[in-house]
Design an enzyme around this catalytic site. Structure first.
Site, PDB file in Angstrom:
ATOM      1  N   HIS A 201       0.651  -1.585   0.164  1.00  0.00           N
ATOM      2  CA  HIS A 201      -0.158   0.110  -0.059  1.00  0.00           C
ATOM      3  C   HIS A 201       0.913   1.250  -0.070  1.00  0.00           C
ATOM      4  O   HIS A 201       0.376   2.342  -0.413  1.00  0.00           O
ATOM      5  CB  HIS A 201      -0.985  -0.026   1.111  1.00  0.00           C
ATOM      6  CG  HIS A 201      -1.878  -1.086   1.141  1.00  0.00           C
ATOM      7  ND1 HIS A 201      -2.457  -1.624   2.138  1.00  0.00           N
ATOM      8  CD2 HIS A 201      -2.323  -1.891   0.242  1.00  0.00           C
ATOM      9  CE1 HIS A 201      -3.431  -2.583   1.882  1.00  0.00           C
ATOM     10  NE2 HIS A 201      -2.918  -2.930   0.653  1.00  0.00           N
TER      11      HIS A 201
ATOM     12  N   ASP B 130      -3.637  -2.586  -5.206  1.00  0.00           N
ATOM     13  CA  ASP B 130      -2.744  -3.702  -4.871  1.00  0.00           C
ATOM     14  C   ASP B 130      -1.855  -3.983  -6.097  1.00  0.00           C
ATOM     15  O   ASP B 130      -0.583  -4.203  -5.970  1.00  0.00           O
ATOM     16  CB  ASP B 130      -3.284  -5.063  -4.443  1.00  0.00           C
ATOM     17  CG  ASP B 130      -3.671  -4.959  -2.897  1.00  0.00           C
ATOM     18  OD1 ASP B 130      -3.264  -4.268  -2.255  1.00  0.00           O
ATOM     19  OD2 ASP B 130      -4.564  -5.887  -2.605  1.00  0.00           O
TER      20      ASP B 130
ATOM     21  N   HIS C 207      -1.352 -10.571  -4.925  1.00  0.00           N
ATOM     22  CA  HIS C 207      -0.012 -10.147  -5.141  1.00  0.00           C
ATOM     23  C   HIS C 207       0.780 -11.064  -5.730  1.00  0.00           C
ATOM     24  O   HIS C 207       1.732 -10.651  -6.533  1.00  0.00           O
ATOM     25  CB  HIS C 207       0.247 -10.087  -3.771  1.00  0.00           C
ATOM     26  CG  HIS C 207      -0.281  -8.709  -3.053  1.00  0.00           C
ATOM     27  ND1 HIS C 207      -0.414  -7.407  -3.328  1.00  0.00           N
ATOM     28  CD2 HIS C 207      -1.032  -8.809  -1.702  1.00  0.00           C
ATOM     29  CE1 HIS C 207      -0.972  -6.728  -2.368  1.00  0.00           C
ATOM     30  NE2 HIS C 207      -1.555  -7.546  -1.662  1.00  0.00           N
TER      31      HIS C 207
HETATM   32 ZN   LIG Z   1      -4.102  -4.445  -0.369  1.00  0.00          ZN
END
Ligand SMILES: [Zn+2]
Length: 292
Positions: A81, A247, A270
């Site tokens: 973030h 993200d 991710h």
């Molecule tokens: Zn996140």
């Protein structure tokens, strides 16, 4: 081709604080200006003598549901973030001092960092920012889910990200999709506020894995089985997909340069985002443009 933009750093140092998801302790983060071509790096000031950790893919280490960076013994967890905030605001050179092994969670969005960085101001450093141009369709897929990320050339020479979130018909989070051209303005107004979300049934598993022992439903979005959000409310109906774009921005920042291309992400997380960065970096067909 669009002209290169210039690299930016912040005008003056700025500090933010908050509680860590893992350590449950107070964490202080200091952003400092850095010279051109420095990039983003993290310095663990609680580990004297440790080297700064560049925010590049080669320093990323495997984690589920987050992105961590490591250099020798020094690790920084939950970098995505803050990296999204810096990339979104086009702050390219910054040294981040941190006194803990993780970034504070804030409200689960990037606003804690965005507000601090806006307060710090931005300085044009008169050095062209490196840019990576996607020139050929590139796809990465998950081995154990239907998640994919597809990158294609973008005629406008900008970064466009589409995210399709689809957990199936019975999920408390209804399917939705968001497409945005990423600029500092759209980042601030359309993405930065979007918070992390989990399903209520995942909370016990996450707490057992060390996440957020003191985290409450005010610190992120927790969806109940009936689709309602516990002790909180959505800023936008499609906030979850917006967070997924946040993200993506943080993970794609591990390229260490701007990326121009269109990215269509379906259910990616991710790990798959990092895999896309890995494939792009290795591909002979892609070109990394660097101003002379
Ligand atoms: Zn996140």
């Amino acid at each position: 081709m669009k002209p290169f933009r210039s690299e930016n750093t912040i005008q003056h140092s700025v500090e933010v604080g908050g509680v860590g998801f893992f350590t449950n302790s107070d964490i202080t983060v200091r952003f400092h200006p850095a010279p051109p071509l420095h990039g983003i790096s993290f310095s663990r000031i609680d580990l004297p003598g440790s080297k700064p950790i560049p925010a590049l893919l080669e320093y990323a280490v495997f984690r589920e549901r987050r992105t961590a960076l490591q250099r020798e013994e020094a690790v920084v967890e939950l970098t995505e973030h803050v990296l999204a905030a810096l990339a979104g605001l086009q702050i390219d050179n910054c040294l981040i001092e941190i006194d803990a092994p993780e970034l504070p969670g804030g409200d689960g969005s990037a606003m804690l960092f965005v507000n601090a960085l806006l307060q710090a101001g931005k300085v044009n450093q008169q050095v062209p920012r490196k840019m990576y141009l996607v020139e050929q369709k590139t796809k990465v897929s998950s081995n154990d889910s239907n998640a994919t990320v597809v990158a294609t050339p973008n005629r406008q020479n900008n970064l466009q990200i589409s995210y399709t979130l689809d957990y199936g018909q019975n999920s408390p989070v209804p399917s939705h999709a968001v497409t945005l051209n990423i600029t500092p303005e759209t980042f601030i107004n359309e993405i930065a506020f979007a918070r992390t979300f989990v399903l209520e049934k995942e909370v016990a598993y996450l707490k057992a894995a060390g996440y957020g022992k003191q985290t409450t439903a005010r610190d992120l979005l927790v969806f109940k089985e009936d689709g309602s959000v516990i002790d909180n409310s959505l800023h936008r109906p499609d906030e979850c997909a917006r967070h997924k774009i946040l993200d993506c921005i943080g993970d794609f920042a591990l390229m260490g340069c701007d990326i121009h291309g269109t990215f269509q992400a379906i259910q990616s997380g991710h790990q798959l985002n990092r895999e896309m960065v890995n494939v792009l970096q290795k591909s002979d067909h892609q070109k990394k443009y660097q101003a002379a």
